[in-house]
Design an enzyme around this catalytic site. Structure first.
Site, PDB file in Angstrom:
ATOM      1  N   ASP A 212       0.817  -1.156   0.009  1.00  0.00           N
ATOM      2  CA  ASP A 212      -0.069   0.096  -0.196  1.00  0.00           C
ATOM      3  C   ASP A 212       0.966   1.352   0.067  1.00  0.00           C
ATOM      4  O   ASP A 212       1.809   1.438   0.913  1.00  0.00           O
ATOM      5  CB  ASP A 212      -1.046  -0.135   1.158  1.00  0.00           C
ATOM      6  CG  ASP A 212      -2.176   0.607   0.989  1.00  0.00           C
ATOM      7  OD1 ASP A 212      -2.434   1.667   0.375  1.00  0.00           O
ATOM      8  OD2 ASP A 212      -3.027  -0.129   1.596  1.00  0.00           O
TER       9      ASP A 212
ATOM     10  N   ASP B  16      -3.117   4.726  -2.317  1.00  0.00           N
ATOM     11  CA  ASP B  16      -4.230   5.403  -1.344  1.00  0.00           C
ATOM     12  C   ASP B  16      -4.374   6.756  -1.500  1.00  0.00           C
ATOM     13  O   ASP B  16      -3.593   7.482  -1.779  1.00  0.00           O
ATOM     14  CB  ASP B  16      -3.380   5.463   0.133  1.00  0.00           C
ATOM     15  CG  ASP B  16      -4.638   5.791   1.211  1.00  0.00           C
ATOM     16  OD1 ASP B  16      -5.391   5.045   1.101  1.00  0.00           O
ATOM     17  OD2 ASP B  16      -4.389   6.737   2.032  1.00  0.00           O
TER      18      ASP B  16
ATOM     19  N   GLU C  69      -6.711   4.085  -5.710  1.00  0.00           N
ATOM     20  CA  GLU C  69      -7.941   4.234  -5.133  1.00  0.00           C
ATOM     21  C   GLU C  69      -8.406   5.351  -5.655  1.00  0.00           C
ATOM     22  O   GLU C  69      -8.061   6.410  -5.436  1.00  0.00           O
ATOM     23  CB  GLU C  69      -7.486   4.360  -3.431  1.00  0.00           C
ATOM     24  CG  GLU C  69      -8.958   4.225  -2.679  1.00  0.00           C
ATOM     25  CD  GLU C  69      -8.969   4.877  -1.208  1.00  0.00           C
ATOM     26  OE1 GLU C  69      -9.672   4.326  -0.562  1.00  0.00           O
ATOM     27  OE2 GLU C  69      -8.115   5.641  -1.265  1.00  0.00           O
TER      28      GLU C  69
ATOM     29  N   HIS D 177     -11.125  -3.138   3.606  1.00  0.00           N
ATOM     30  CA  HIS D 177     -10.908  -2.640   4.997  1.00  0.00           C
ATOM     31  C   HIS D 177     -11.727  -1.161   5.446  1.00  0.00           C
ATOM     32  O   HIS D 177     -11.695  -0.950   6.485  1.00  0.00           O
ATOM     33  CB  HIS D 177      -9.344  -2.458   5.377  1.00  0.00           C
ATOM     34  CG  HIS D 177      -8.781  -1.198   4.614  1.00  0.00           C
ATOM     35  ND1 HIS D 177      -8.823  -1.334   3.055  1.00  0.00           N
ATOM     36  CD2 HIS D 177      -8.541  -0.067   4.910  1.00  0.00           C
ATOM     37  CE1 HIS D 177      -7.987  -0.156   2.769  1.00  0.00           C
ATOM     38  NE2 HIS D 177      -8.158   0.820   3.597  1.00  0.00           N
ATOM     39  N   ASP D 178     -12.247  -0.663   4.333  1.00  0.00           N
ATOM     40  CA  ASP D 178     -12.997   0.690   4.538  1.00  0.00           C
ATOM     41  C   ASP D 178     -14.488   0.281   4.542  1.00  0.00           C
ATOM     42  O   ASP D 178     -15.301   1.241   4.617  1.00  0.00           O
ATOM     43  CB  ASP D 178     -12.714   1.584   3.610  1.00  0.00           C
ATOM     44  CG  ASP D 178     -11.171   2.097   3.873  1.00  0.00           C
ATOM     45  OD1 ASP D 178     -10.774   2.087   4.984  1.00  0.00           O
ATOM     46  OD2 ASP D 178     -10.748   2.657   2.889  1.00  0.00           O
TER      47      ASP D 178
END
Ligand code: ISL
Length: 587
Positions: free
Chosen positions: A128, A230, A284, A359-360
């Site tokens: 990430d 991200d 993302e 994870h969000d």
């Protein structure tokens, strides 16, 4: 009240859609095959996968001990959430050391062993990249905040207080939803789109870009296979920080995501880093719309490979409210429209991704299926079928292969996530509807997707010998690897079969997608491929039994390629059981 509404609107807009209609798909793209298009990505939240040392937090040695399990899934790529040095204000998305491993997770030697173990098993590793912001505990920020003439001052965005208060910028996790934080040491405000401990890096500064690119090369030189990036569309900002023009109408995210130099920076990143290695990159795609998506991923742009959009996972929430689900659930017709549109966007150029959990997000079965005991398994398998039969690279979230569901905390004290906790405080301050928030959080809060992985029915689900950092879902006694691994009818076995089906049928990767019966409110049906190489996918998204008629001219094999029930009749109207999923070859 006004502020709360603004924050909510902004949040909703973050997930919201693109309005432009795009070109229709033409033919299957078999000319431009790439490994990352054919890959199934398995996302691991390292904090919650497996704890090897009893501190209650998952770690790299834990992952190493489970590499054979990961291999057994048949997946190709593992994406790990941030594993770097971090004070964990936002669980690793606040990095204080980009080249070191978070203490709780282990050491660089553990990382090297993990990478080796993955490569030995033919699995690629994607890390990430969190480069819109660092931690306030990063050395760069410590230097930067120490004096206005420090060489690191311009690594971040500062606004001298003598100029007055800067124009408002909204922050995701701030208790006042304010992205400017006053810092008395130098009488200035710094910018943080996320928490106060996540100051935004200043990408206008070439030294910052060089630091980030060098760091990326450092990890690529170690042998990693890609980065998930991200909130990468936020890196470029109008650094004059003007008042937001009226026409933005609360849509700050679109504003955040379209900085003037964004694509210059991505091209530079491609030139300096990505083009030098055989790797994959996925953005993302915060704030990315149908109109802008191609700018990120078209091959001739020389930027990134893929992005994931928020239109799907943002669907089904009440407009103007913070992640409050529609009272009667989401509408399947709208869901189909979104995924069909995003397929068509990349039908002839670029490449898409697909996900229902990460994870969000909450657990996919709770949000998009049905987690009632009688439907949890079948609806979970149905959603797995969807993810693995669309024309896009699937990003499959760990634990979904077991049919893990939301934990649904009653008390705010049970939550760990900064987003939930700080939004609660914001609502308290603004006298918002706390009861509605707590009820909605049972469906939509991020911690639902972060509870520890369920390995077996022993204490703490076999995740840790200590006290888990986040409570374990009590359903672990039945929903766990040990219970599912030898059971041919389990969610786990189904996932493995679905992965193999995709691997063995390139038509499921590249074949043309065509939506059937688009107005049907309960069934999502589509074909993949053309002519002699074509399959039909039928997904009953409801808890009812449905009779579904094959469109005229379509005949299918007697025996499905995949079925989450034992029943299927290809002759005449097709009787679908609740949440039945069928993949069958077209004759
Ligand atoms: O999680 C969200 C909604 O519940 C989003 O608003 C999320 O903050 C947004 O998608 C950006 O996410 C990424 O950056 C954040 C981090 O907290 C997320 O975990 C990460 O995926 C800040 O780094």
């Amino acid at each position: 009240m006004k502020q709360i509404f603004l924050s909510i609107t902004i949040c909703m807009l973050f997930f919201m859609s693109c309005k432009n209609k795009t070109t229709q798909q033409t033919s299957s793209d078999l000319t431009n095959q790439k490994w990352w298009k054919e890959a199934v990505v398995y996302q691991i939240y390292p904090r919650s996968f497996k704890d090897s040392d009893g501190d209650g937090v998952g770690d790299l040695k834990g992952i190493i001990s489970k590499l054979d399990y990961i291999k057994s899934l048949g997946i190709d790529v593992v994406w790990l959430n941030p594993i770097f040095g971090s004070p964990n204000d936002d669980n690793g998305y606040d990095i204080s050391d980009y080249r070191g491993i978070m203490k709780e997770f282990g050491t660089m030697a553990d990382f090297d062993a993990l990478l080796k173990g993955m490569h030995e098993r033919g699995i690629k590793l994607v890390l990430d990249l969190v480069a819109n912001h660092s931690s306030d505990e990063h050395e760069w920020f410590k230097q930067s905040r120490s004096s206005r003439i420090n060489p690191y001052r311009d690594y971040y965005h500062w606004w001298p207080a003598e100029k007055g208060k800067p124009a408002h910028r909204w922050s995701f996790f701030d208790v006042n939803a304010d992205a400017w934080k006053f810092d008395s040491a130098t009488n200035a405000y710094y910018l943080h789109y996320f928490s106060r401990k996540q100051p935004d890096l200043n990408w206008e500064n070439p030294k910052v870009r060089k630091e980030i690119f060098d760091m990326m090369n450092f990890w690529f030189d170690k042998g990693i296979d890609g980065f998930r990036m991200d909130v990468i569309p936020f890196i470029s900002k109008d650094t004059t920080f003007p008042e937001l023009p009226k026409e933005y109408n609360g849509d700050m995210v679109a504003y955040y995501a379209n900085g003037p130099h964004l694509h210059d920076y991505l091209k530079e990143m491609n030139k300096e880093v990505l083009s030098k290695h055989n790797v994959m990159s996925v953005a993302e795609g915060a704030g990315v719309t149908a109109a802008t998506a191609h700018n990120f991923v078209d091959e001739d742009r020389n930027e990134l490979n893929m992005l994931y959009h928020f239109e799907g996972t943002g669907y089904g929430y009440v407009p103007g409210k913070f992640k409050v689900p529609e009272p009667d659930g989401y509408k399947l017709v709208g869901f189909k429209e979104i995924y069909s549109k995003w397929d068509s966007i990349f039908a002839t150029k670029g490449w898409g991704t697909i996900y229902l959990g990460n994870h969000d997000q909450p657990r996919m079965v709770t949000r998009w299926g049905n987690d009632a005991p009688e439907f949890r398994e079948v609806s979970s398998k149905m959603l797995t079928t969807f993810l693995l039969t669309m024309r896009a690279t699937p990003y499959y979230y760990f634990g979904d292969e077991l049919g893990m569901s939301n934990i649904k905390f009653d008390k705010i004290e049970d939550y760990n996530d900064i987003e939930t906790k700080n939004h609660y405080i914001l609502l308290q301050t603004q006298k918002g509807d706390i009861k509605e928030f707590m009820e909605s959080a049972k469906i939509s809060a991020r911690d639902n997707g972060r509870t520890p992985f369920q390995w077996d029915a022993t204490a703490n689900a076999g995740f840790t010998s200590g006290k888990p950092w986040l409570k374990i879902n009590p359903n672990y006694k039945n929903v766990n690897v040990a219970a599912e691994v030898g059971n041919v009818n389990s969610c786990l076995s189904y996932f493995k079969n679905a992965v193999q089906l995709r691997k063995n049928n390139k038509v499921l990767v590249y074949g043309k997608y065509e939506l059937l019966d688009k107005a049907n409110e309960k069934v999502y049906a589509y074909t993949r491929g053309e002519g002699a190489d074509k399959v039909l996918v039928i997904l009953n998204f409801s808890k009812e039994k449905i009779i579904w008629n094959l469109p005229a001219g379509l005949a299918v094999d007697e025996k499905p390629l995949l079925n989450n029930y034992t029943t299927f009749s290809a002759n005449g109207p097709i009787a679908l059981e609740p949440y039945q999923a069928i993949v069958v070859k077209v004759k």
